[in-house]
Write a protein that holds these residues in place. Structure first.
Motif, PDB file in Angstrom:
ATOM      1  N   GLY A  20      10.645 -11.738  -3.137  1.00 36.61           N
ATOM      2  CA  GLY A  20       9.741 -12.747  -4.631  1.00 36.61           C
ATOM      3  C   GLY A  20       8.354 -11.749  -4.512  1.00 36.61           C
ATOM      4  N   VAL A  21       7.968 -10.248  -3.760  1.00 35.98           N
ATOM      5  CA  VAL A  21       6.576 -10.107  -4.003  1.00 35.98           C
ATOM      6  C   VAL A  21       6.276  -9.068  -4.632  1.00 35.98           C
ATOM      7  CG1 VAL A  21       5.609  -8.900  -2.219  1.00 35.98           C
ATOM      8  CG2 VAL A  21       6.604 -10.672  -1.474  1.00 35.98           C
ATOM      9  N   SER A  22       5.417  -9.058  -5.198  1.00 35.93           N
ATOM     10  CA  SER A  22       5.202  -7.724  -6.557  1.00 35.93           C
ATOM     11  C   SER A  22       4.789  -6.800  -5.906  1.00 35.93           C
ATOM     12  CB  SER A  22       3.812  -8.150  -7.120  1.00 35.93           C
ATOM     13  OG  SER A  22       2.840  -7.728  -6.075  1.00 35.93           O
ATOM     14  N   CYS A  23       4.792  -5.054  -6.796  1.00 35.62           N
ATOM     15  CA  CYS A  23       4.787  -3.856  -6.713  1.00 35.62           C
ATOM     16  C   CYS A  23       3.176  -3.459  -6.982  1.00 35.62           C
ATOM     17  CB  CYS A  23       6.144  -3.430  -6.833  1.00 35.62           C
ATOM     18  SG  CYS A  23       7.270  -4.102  -6.039  1.00 35.62           S
ATOM     19  N   PRO A  24       2.178  -4.023  -6.623  1.00 34.11           N
ATOM     20  CA  PRO A  24       0.659  -3.198  -7.681  1.00 34.11           C
ATOM     21  C   PRO A  24       1.185  -1.548  -7.344  1.00 34.11           C
ATOM     22  CG  PRO A  24       0.772  -3.948  -5.663  1.00 34.11           C
ATOM     23  CD  PRO A  24       2.020  -4.054  -5.569  1.00 34.11           C
ATOM     24  N   GLN A  25       0.904  -0.958  -8.560  1.00 38.89           N
ATOM     25  CA  GLN A  25       0.800   0.625  -8.864  1.00 38.89           C
ATOM     26  C   GLN A  25      -0.421   1.032  -8.080  1.00 38.89           C
ATOM     27  OE1 GLN A  25       2.002   2.307 -12.442  1.00 38.89           O
ATOM     28  NE2 GLN A  25       3.678   0.068 -12.824  1.00 38.89           N
ATOM     29  N   SER A  26      -1.778  -0.214  -7.937  1.00 39.83           N
ATOM     30  CA  SER A  26      -2.408   0.695  -7.473  1.00 39.83           C
ATOM     31  C   SER A  26      -3.192  -0.565  -6.527  1.00 39.83           C
ATOM     32  CB  SER A  26      -3.727   1.139  -8.128  1.00 39.83           C
ATOM     33  OG  SER A  26      -3.757   0.205  -9.027  1.00 39.83           O
ATOM     34  N   MET A  27      -3.898  -0.092  -5.479  1.00 37.34           N
ATOM     35  CA  MET A  27      -4.919  -1.352  -4.352  1.00 37.34           C
ATOM     36  C   MET A  27      -5.652  -0.466  -4.448  1.00 37.34           C
ATOM     37  SD  MET A  27      -1.657  -1.996  -1.859  1.00 37.34           S
ATOM     38  CE  MET A  27      -2.053  -3.365  -1.384  1.00 37.34           C
ATOM     39  N   TYR A  62       0.818  -1.130   0.100  1.00 34.16           N
ATOM     40  CA  TYR A  62      -0.117   0.141  -0.329  1.00 34.16           C
ATOM     41  C   TYR A  62       1.146   1.302   0.016  1.00 34.16           C
ATOM     42  CZ  TYR A  62      -3.809   3.560   1.621  1.00 34.16           C
ATOM     43  OH  TYR A  62      -5.013   4.278   1.362  1.00 34.16           O
ATOM     44  N   ALA A  63       2.041   1.336   1.164  1.00 35.73           N
ATOM     45  CA  ALA A  63       3.012   2.188   0.676  1.00 35.73           C
ATOM     46  C   ALA A  63       3.708   2.517  -0.988  1.00 35.73           C
ATOM     47  CB  ALA A  63       4.039   2.338   1.044  1.00 35.73           C
ATOM     48  N   HIS A  64       3.556   1.387  -2.117  1.00 37.53           N
ATOM     49  CA  HIS A  64       4.609   1.576  -2.866  1.00 37.53           C
ATOM     50  C   HIS A  64       3.461   2.049  -3.725  1.00 37.53           C
ATOM     51  CE1 HIS A  64       5.243   0.183  -6.536  1.00 37.53           C
ATOM     52  NE2 HIS A  64       6.668  -0.180  -6.220  1.00 37.53           N
ATOM     53  N   ALA A  65       2.447   2.150  -3.657  1.00 29.95           N
ATOM     54  CA  ALA A  65       0.785   2.646  -4.136  1.00 29.95           C
ATOM     55  C   ALA A  65       0.343   3.535  -3.840  1.00 29.95           C
ATOM     56  CB  ALA A  65      -0.359   1.163  -3.990  1.00 29.95           C
ATOM     57  N   ILE A 111      15.241  -8.315   5.986  1.00 29.65           N
ATOM     58  CA  ILE A 111      14.306  -7.279   4.981  1.00 29.65           C
ATOM     59  C   ILE A 111      13.156  -7.030   5.405  1.00 29.65           C
ATOM     60  CG2 ILE A 111      13.967  -7.161   2.916  1.00 29.65           C
ATOM     61  CD1 ILE A 111      16.517  -8.602   1.960  1.00 29.65           C
ATOM     62  N   ALA A 112      12.121  -8.401   5.227  1.00 28.47           N
ATOM     63  CA  ALA A 112      10.365  -8.289   6.012  1.00 28.47           C
ATOM     64  C   ALA A 112      10.347  -7.605   7.103  1.00 28.47           C
ATOM     65  CB  ALA A 112       9.927  -9.585   6.288  1.00 28.47           C
ATOM     66  N   PHE A 113      11.193  -7.298   7.897  1.00 24.75           N
ATOM     67  CA  PHE A 113      11.423  -6.584   9.207  1.00 24.75           C
ATOM     68  C   PHE A 113      11.313  -4.973   8.644  1.00 24.75           C
ATOM     69  CE2 PHE A 113      12.726  -9.890  12.472  1.00 24.75           C
ATOM     70  CZ  PHE A 113      11.418 -10.659  11.969  1.00 24.75           C
ATOM     71  N   TYR A 114      12.726  -4.159   8.192  1.00 27.58           N
ATOM     72  CA  TYR A 114      13.002  -3.957   8.272  1.00 27.58           C
ATOM     73  C   TYR A 114      11.875  -3.263   6.821  1.00 27.58           C
ATOM     74  CZ  TYR A 114      15.109   0.106   4.699  1.00 27.58           C
ATOM     75  OH  TYR A 114      15.298   1.414   4.081  1.00 27.58           O
ATOM     76  N   LEU A 115      11.323  -2.965   5.527  1.00 30.52           N
ATOM     77  CA  LEU A 115      10.266  -2.759   5.063  1.00 30.52           C
ATOM     78  C   LEU A 115       9.196  -2.271   5.608  1.00 30.52           C
ATOM     79  CD1 LEU A 115      10.673  -5.713   1.913  1.00 30.52           C
ATOM     80  CD2 LEU A 115      11.702  -2.986   2.307  1.00 30.52           C
ATOM     81  N   LYS A 116       8.615  -3.029   6.795  1.00 25.14           N
ATOM     82  CA  LYS A 116       7.198  -2.741   7.114  1.00 25.14           C
ATOM     83  C   LYS A 116       7.434  -2.088   8.190  1.00 25.14           C
ATOM     84  CE  LYS A 116       5.964  -6.023  10.827  1.00 25.14           C
ATOM     85  NZ  LYS A 116       6.240  -7.090  11.838  1.00 25.14           N
ATOM     86  N   ASP A 117       9.293  -1.592   8.718  1.00 21.23           N
ATOM     87  CA  ASP A 117       9.668  -0.235   9.614  1.00 21.23           C
ATOM     88  C   ASP A 117       9.444   0.979   8.597  1.00 21.23           C
ATOM     89  OD1 ASP A 117       9.633  -2.007  11.308  1.00 21.23           O
ATOM     90  OD2 ASP A 117      11.428  -1.683  11.685  1.00 21.23           O
ATOM     91  N   LEU A 118       9.722   0.894   7.181  1.00 19.25           N
ATOM     92  CA  LEU A 118      10.535   1.737   6.370  1.00 19.25           C
ATOM     93  C   LEU A 118       8.593   2.181   5.738  1.00 19.25           C
ATOM     94  CD1 LEU A 118      11.411   3.682   4.074  1.00 19.25           C
ATOM     95  CD2 LEU A 118      10.890   1.405   2.589  1.00 19.25           C
ATOM     96  N   ALA A 119       8.000   1.237   5.770  1.00 19.42           N
ATOM     97  CA  ALA A 119       6.346   1.142   5.430  1.00 19.42           C
ATOM     98  C   ALA A 119       4.999   2.580   5.895  1.00 19.42           C
ATOM     99  CB  ALA A 119       5.668   0.170   4.741  1.00 19.42           C
ATOM    100  N   ALA A 120       5.743   1.782   7.772  1.00 22.32           N
ATOM    101  CA  ALA A 120       5.346   2.537   8.627  1.00 22.32           C
ATOM    102  C   ALA A 120       5.850   4.013   8.243  1.00 22.32           C
ATOM    103  CB  ALA A 120       5.308   1.753   9.668  1.00 22.32           C
TER     104      ALA A 120
END
Length: 593
Positions: free
Chosen positions: A586-593, A475-478, A536-545
């Motif tokens: 290996g997780v996709s990066c959607p442009q909209s959600m 959602y942060a990416h979108a 990396i999963a932990f880091y991405l959660k923190d970055l999104a937050a």
């Protein structure tokens, strides 16, 4: 600045160290990010490391070091804290510099030279091709694929390999299971051969039997009396004692022997048919899951080339084997194993352990400088015997690392699902992927350290809430993609942002977000060293937050053009780092959600 801030600070501390204690100039300098913002951006414990050799108070040493640290255009303040920590507070401009680096480097941001392009092989999944992959295999697949991506990103020359167990008894059992189901298609229920309870039970076995009938009609039908000739009777299926289990295995082995004798060369067709079908199913399942292998290595090839026999002969010549009860035993207890192990049985057949030794020798022969095996946690005791065999062969056993993976346990409607391939009562990886999607599967599987127990929460994985970490990150990416669409009629054209003046970004949210972005290269190297993609999963959660907090607190598209473009640049940098991290997982990066 051509190198990162952490390297720069390390150089500053090294200069101070050489000035204060030249004879300790080789001391390792460790910089860590403090957990509390008030303690600065980096902290160094060098003064405490020097306390013993210098025989002085760490705080006194810290004062000496501080007095000798060269001036830096990136450091706003240094201070001594606690027992003698030296804390560095960076200038805002130093924190914001990472935005330019990310926009300039793009998909390469965070890449490391840690591996030095050395050849590394990762072997993972390697499930017996005797049935569909289940949710337990899925965790090993997700971990292995993510670790492979991570180590390639960290500079290793990675080969991903699947070891196909196509030469053992389990494949014979699967071939027999399919053939018996094939015979049922031509036999009245009252005269059918009782299907062994310890054969493979799943519907996929019946499907393979139907395929044989369509392709060859009754070519492989043999009379039931001949199939059962000489086989001991089956014990009561309700019995679970050791004697009953042994009798069932003896009955199964007799059926296999009869099938081979009755079918002759046609047995090879049945065997190859079930192997091909299951391998193709496995390969397709993994490809759909985003898990790719460079090599599918056949166990049978080790026997065909004579490598297994040569390995056993080499161990025997070196004095590492002995004969007992007609069998050949490897002295694995000499190398730290709990007991010695059979490599060749009294009937002349080699054990699985013997072929595994040969397989590892083959890995060394192919020139890999590092080898990583990903095994189920129940294989922990297997490590010392394999490493012992490598040492006995004169090889460096330290080249081999073994990462253990606990099986994931799936809970559906509060009930634990069975995953036994022999009983046919298992939840397949394909079923799980269809239910929660590839992205949730890949992310949730690596959300815990690989050797920790994992309960797969289906309700959380399918929820579209902030509690679902993969949804929260995507959602942060979108959100950034949506923001770019509002900012420009050409949202994909962000090249001009690389020259954006970011000094106007000065509020706490912006500086905290920039600091978090700067951590990504460090996270990559730490995760690579520890074989830990969950970091990396932990880091991405923190970055999104951090980003969601910033987005909700500030208006992005303000009237001030300089500030607007700077905030867009920061947001695009966040999107890029999220992309780089999710690609590894290996997780996709959607442009909209």
């Amino acid at each position: 600045m051509n190198h990162d801030i952490k390297t720069h600070l390390t150089d500053l501390m090294r200069a101070a160290l050489i000035s204060v204690v030249p004879d300790q100039a080789d001391t390792d300098i460790v910089l860590e990010r403090p957990k509390q913002v008030a303690h600065g951006d980096f902290s160094c414990n060098l003064a405490m490391q020097l306390a013993r050799p210098m025989k002085r108070n760490p705080r006194e040493i810290a004062k000496l070091l501080l007095s000798e640290i060269p001036k830096s255009p990136y450091v706003g303040k240094t201070e001594i804290a606690g027992a003698g920590f030296i804390n560095f507070h960076l200038l805002p401009s130093a924190k914001l510099e990472v935005i330019r680096r990310i926009l300039a480097q793009g998909v390469a941001f965070g890449r490391s030279t840690l591996g030095g392009k050395r050849k590394l092989q990762i072997e993972f999944v390697s499930a017996n091709p005797t049935g569909p992959l289940h949710v337990g295999h899925g965790r090993g697949a997700a971990y292995g694929a993510s670790l492979s991506n991570l180590l390639a990103f960290a500079g290793w020359d990675v080969t991903r390999e699947y070891y196909v167990n196509d030469a053992g008894r389990q494949m014979d059992i699967l071939a027999l299971s399919a053939w018996l189901r094939y015979l049922e298609l031509y036999t009245e229920a009252s005269t059918r051969i009782p299907f062994p309870p310890n054969a493979y039970q799943g519907d996929y076995v019946r499907d393979m039997a139907k395929q044989m009938k369509i392709a060859h009609d009754g070519k492989y039908v043999r009379p039931a009396a001949a199939v059962l000739q000489g086989t001991p009777g089956l014990p009561d299926t309700e019995r679970t004692d050791d004697e009953a289990r042994a009798q069932r295995e003896t009955h199964l082995d007799a059926l296999i022997a009869n099938a081979k004798a009755l079918l002759g060369e046609d047995w090879n067709y049945v065997h190859n048919h079930v192997l091909t079908e299951q391998l193709e199913d496995c390969r397709g399942d993994l490809e759909e899951f985003g898990v790719h292998f460079d090599v599918w290595f056949s166990e049978k090839s080790l026997f065909d080339t004579g490598l297994v026999a040569r390995c056993v002969e080499q161990l025997e010549k070196a004095g590492h084997l002995y004969d007992q009860d007609g069998a050949k035993w490897f002295k694995s207890s000499t190398f730290g194993d709990e007991k010695d192990r059979v490599v060749q049985r009294d009937n002349g057949l080699y054990t699985y352990f013997a072929s595994d030794i040969a397989y590892h020798l083959n890995k060394y022969d192919r020139g890999f400088e590092r080898i990583i095996n990903i095994w189920g946690a129940d294989h922990h005791g297997y490590i010392p015997r394999v490493k012992g065999a490598l040492t006995a062969l004169g090889l460096d056993a330290d080249v081999l690392d073994v990462a253990l993976v606990q099986f994931a346990v799936l809970y559906r409607n509060g009930q634990k699902a069975s995953m036994s391939t022999r009983s046919g009562e298992f939840v397949t990886l394909r079923t799980l992927r269809e239910e929660v999607g590839n992205d949730a599967c890949r992310f949730f599987y690596v959300l815990r350290k690989s050797d920790q127990h994992l309960d797969f929460d289906l309700d959380l994985a399918t929820s579209q809430t902030n509690e679902n970490p993969v949804y929260y990150i995507q959602y942060a990416h979108a959100r950034v993609c949506s923001l770019l669409a509002q900012w420009s009629t050409h949202p994909d054209d962000v090249a001009a942002l690389a020259d954006t003046e970011c000094a106007v970004l000065n509020n706490p949210h912006e500086l905290a977000l920039a600091a978090k972005l700067g951590e990504f290269p460090e996270v990559i190297e730490s995760a690579a060293r520890e074989l830990a993609p969950h970091l990396i999963a932990f880091y991405l959660k923190d970055l999104a937050a951090e980003f969601h907090s910033y987005y909700n607190a500030e208006r992005m598209l303000v009237d001030d053009v300089l500030l607007k473009n700077a905030r867009i640049a920061l947001s695009v940098a966040v999107r890029q780092v999220i992309r780089n991290g999710l690609v590894i997982l290996g997780v996709s990066c959607p442009q909209s959600m």
